[in-house]
Design a protein around this motif. Sequence first.
Motif, PDB file in Angstrom:
ATOM      1  N   THR A 131      -1.460  12.448  -1.861  1.00 33.37           N
ATOM      2  CA  THR A 131      -2.212  13.319  -0.959  1.00 33.37           C
ATOM      3  C   THR A 131      -2.216  12.772   0.461  1.00 33.37           C
ATOM      4  O   THR A 131      -1.992  13.499   1.431  1.00 33.37           O
ATOM      5  CB  THR A 131      -3.664  13.471  -1.442  1.00 33.37           C
ATOM      6  OG1 THR A 131      -3.663  14.064  -2.744  1.00 33.37           O
ATOM      7  CG2 THR A 131      -4.468  14.346  -0.491  1.00 33.37           C
ATOM      8  N   ASN A 132      -2.457  11.458   0.592  1.00 39.03           N
ATOM      9  CA  ASN A 132      -2.575  10.831   1.911  1.00 39.03           C
ATOM     10  C   ASN A 132      -1.250  10.295   2.448  1.00 39.03           C
ATOM     11  O   ASN A 132      -1.090  10.117   3.650  1.00 39.03           O
ATOM     12  CB  ASN A 132      -3.590   9.682   1.862  1.00 39.03           C
ATOM     13  CG  ASN A 132      -4.972  10.156   1.461  1.00 39.03           C
ATOM     14  OD1 ASN A 132      -5.495  11.089   2.034  1.00 39.03           O
ATOM     15  ND2 ASN A 132      -5.556   9.501   0.465  1.00 39.03           N
ATOM     16  N   GLY A 133      -0.344   9.961   1.544  1.00 38.68           N
ATOM     17  CA  GLY A 133       0.925   9.363   1.950  1.00 38.68           C
ATOM     18  C   GLY A 133       0.894   7.860   1.975  1.00 38.68           C
ATOM     19  O   GLY A 133       1.932   7.208   1.933  1.00 38.68           O
ATOM     20  N   HIS A 134      -0.290   7.263   2.071  1.00 36.85           N
ATOM     21  CA  HIS A 134      -0.392   5.804   2.079  1.00 36.85           C
ATOM     22  C   HIS A 134      -1.798   5.388   1.683  1.00 36.85           C
ATOM     23  O   HIS A 134      -2.768   6.128   1.867  1.00 36.85           O
ATOM     24  CB  HIS A 134      -0.044   5.235   3.461  1.00 36.85           C
ATOM     25  CG  HIS A 134      -0.882   5.788   4.569  1.00 36.85           C
ATOM     26  ND1 HIS A 134      -2.142   5.325   4.873  1.00 36.85           N
ATOM     27  CD2 HIS A 134      -0.639   6.807   5.443  1.00 36.85           C
ATOM     28  CE1 HIS A 134      -2.634   6.007   5.893  1.00 36.85           C
ATOM     29  NE2 HIS A 134      -1.736   6.922   6.258  1.00 36.85           N
TER      30      HIS A 134
ATOM     31  N   GLY B  17      -8.250  -9.396   0.503  1.00 38.89           N
ATOM     32  CA  GLY B  17      -7.263  -9.954   1.417  1.00 38.89           C
ATOM     33  C   GLY B  17      -6.061  -9.052   1.616  1.00 38.89           C
ATOM     34  O   GLY B  17      -5.266  -9.262   2.537  1.00 38.89           O
ATOM     35  N   ASP B  18      -5.898  -8.034   0.748  1.00 42.61           N
ATOM     36  CA  ASP B  18      -4.771  -7.110   0.860  1.00 42.61           C
ATOM     37  C   ASP B  18      -5.120  -5.850   1.654  1.00 42.61           C
ATOM     38  O   ASP B  18      -4.330  -4.907   1.708  1.00 42.61           O
ATOM     39  CB  ASP B  18      -4.300  -6.695  -0.540  1.00 42.61           C
ATOM     40  CG  ASP B  18      -3.642  -7.842  -1.293  1.00 42.61           C
ATOM     41  OD1 ASP B  18      -3.074  -8.729  -0.631  1.00 42.61           O
ATOM     42  OD2 ASP B  18      -3.708  -7.842  -2.542  1.00 42.61           O
ATOM     43  N   SER B  19      -6.289  -5.850   2.282  1.00 51.00           N
ATOM     44  CA  SER B  19      -6.721  -4.656   3.020  1.00 51.00           C
ATOM     45  C   SER B  19      -5.871  -4.377   4.244  1.00 51.00           C
ATOM     46  O   SER B  19      -5.835  -3.245   4.744  1.00 51.00           O
ATOM     47  CB  SER B  19      -8.194  -4.805   3.448  1.00 51.00           C
ATOM     48  OG  SER B  19      -9.028  -4.894   2.315  1.00 51.00           O
ATOM     49  N   SER B  20      -5.199  -5.391   4.757  1.00 52.85           N
ATOM     50  CA  SER B  20      -4.370  -5.208   5.952  1.00 52.85           C
ATOM     51  C   SER B  20      -2.937  -4.783   5.609  1.00 52.85           C
ATOM     52  O   SER B  20      -2.124  -4.564   6.503  1.00 52.85           O
ATOM     53  CB  SER B  20      -4.330  -6.503   6.768  1.00 52.85           C
ATOM     54  OG  SER B  20      -3.762  -7.551   6.000  1.00 52.85           O
ATOM     55  N   LYS B  21      -2.625  -4.681   4.323  1.00 47.39           N
ATOM     56  CA  LYS B  21      -1.285  -4.289   3.887  1.00 47.39           C
ATOM     57  C   LYS B  21      -1.318  -2.852   3.372  1.00 47.39           C
ATOM     58  O   LYS B  21      -2.304  -2.415   2.791  1.00 47.39           O
ATOM     59  CB  LYS B  21      -0.787  -5.229   2.791  1.00 47.39           C
ATOM     60  CG  LYS B  21      -0.711  -6.685   3.243  1.00 47.39           C
ATOM     61  CD  LYS B  21      -0.307  -7.596   2.095  1.00 47.39           C
ATOM     62  CE  LYS B  21      -0.276  -9.056   2.526  1.00 47.39           C
ATOM     63  NZ  LYS B  21       0.071  -9.956   1.410  1.00 47.39           N
ATOM     64  N   THR B  22      -0.222  -2.139   3.586  1.00 46.27           N
ATOM     65  CA  THR B  22      -0.196  -0.711   3.272  1.00 46.27           C
ATOM     66  C   THR B  22       0.887  -0.381   2.248  1.00 46.27           C
ATOM     67  O   THR B  22       2.004  -0.893   2.324  1.00 46.27           O
ATOM     68  CB  THR B  22       0.053   0.118   4.551  1.00 46.27           C
ATOM     69  OG1 THR B  22      -0.922  -0.238   5.534  1.00 46.27           O
ATOM     70  CG2 THR B  22      -0.052   1.606   4.264  1.00 46.27           C
ATOM     71  N   VAL B  23       0.553   0.489   1.316  1.00 51.73           N
ATOM     72  CA  VAL B  23       1.495   1.031   0.336  1.00 51.73           C
ATOM     73  C   VAL B  23       1.819   2.466   0.739  1.00 51.73           C
ATOM     74  O   VAL B  23       0.912   3.281   0.922  1.00 51.73           O
ATOM     75  CB  VAL B  23       0.886   1.012  -1.081  1.00 51.73           C
ATOM     76  CG1 VAL B  23       1.840   1.665  -2.071  1.00 51.73           C
ATOM     77  CG2 VAL B  23       0.561  -0.411  -1.502  1.00 51.73           C
ATOM     78  N   TYR B  24       3.101   2.774   0.917  1.00 52.47           N
ATOM     79  CA  TYR B  24       3.536   4.110   1.324  1.00 52.47           C
ATOM     80  C   TYR B  24       4.202   4.831   0.148  1.00 52.47           C
ATOM     81  O   TYR B  24       4.857   4.200  -0.680  1.00 52.47           O
ATOM     82  CB  TYR B  24       4.532   4.021   2.482  1.00 52.47           C
ATOM     83  CG  TYR B  24       3.935   3.514   3.773  1.00 52.47           C
ATOM     84  CD1 TYR B  24       3.364   4.388   4.687  1.00 52.47           C
ATOM     85  CD2 TYR B  24       3.938   2.154   4.068  1.00 52.47           C
ATOM     86  CE1 TYR B  24       2.807   3.926   5.869  1.00 52.47           C
ATOM     87  CE2 TYR B  24       3.381   1.669   5.245  1.00 52.47           C
ATOM     88  CZ  TYR B  24       2.821   2.563   6.140  1.00 52.47           C
ATOM     89  OH  TYR B  24       2.266   2.101   7.311  1.00 52.47           O
TER      90      TYR B  24
END
Length: 283
Positions: free
Chosen positions: A186-189, A200-207
């Motif tokens: 829905t959001n794309g990422h 600690g993974d909040s600054s990394k993005t899954v697309y």
Amino acid sequence: MLAGTTNAETINITGSTAFRSGIIKAIVDAYNGTGGSLTGVAYTGSSLTGGNQQLFVGTYPGLPGTTYIRTGWNGSSEGVQSLYNNSTAPVPAKFIPITATISAVTTGGTAGTNGTLSGGTLYGGATELDTPAFAYSDVYQVSTPVSAVTYNDDIVAVATFRWVATKGAGAAITNITTQLGNALLTNGHLTLAQFTGNAGDSSKTVYATGRYNGSGSRGTELAELGYGVFIPVRHYYLTTSGVAGTISALTTWPNTGTPPSGGTNDTLVGNGGYTSGSGIRDA
């Protein structure tokens, strides 16, 4: 399937790329059955079993004269639409002309099982529109836009699918839930933290990326999630440069202009996608 032919017959096949390699090997086997002979093959794309079009020429067992079998792989949903629309817009099937140059194919092992094929002629000319007689689909007709007519379904194979993540992401992403899958498409990422539970993974993005909306693989994915087969998604695609394929951009799938290599745009931003699983694999 091939009954009622005359001295020369052309049979056009379209549909899912997931069946492409197996069907091509089966066609070669069939031509080389008792009383038959495969004269030669032409193909487009990177290889005989990897291209979107193939032309097979020869004597088919039990049939008089020359038989031409042409394949034009365009996706499950789009293949069913091609049957419905035949050779007219908006989703015609494209095939190699029967006048194309052909050359012999050699087989290693048993072609129809796990054997290998080599040879044939790479075709670089224009394709032509024609009416397909058969379409291979990963999904039933109800999961395609075609409802005005009902076609005959015969189950001939089983194709398996799985979610995959970028190479090296396995340690961080070990599963995907229906909630995450729905939110991602829905959001794309999403943030990586939503998959791992690690702040600690909040600054990394899954697309998210995936197939275009003529694909049965996409329909299966969306059905498994409970997302809705016909609901738009938001996909990203990679732009690469150089021999090593260095990533130069990550972009929401466009709705206008020239599509990225191996992809198809859509009228809605993000709703396009790759035309084959190999395109996603390369990305």
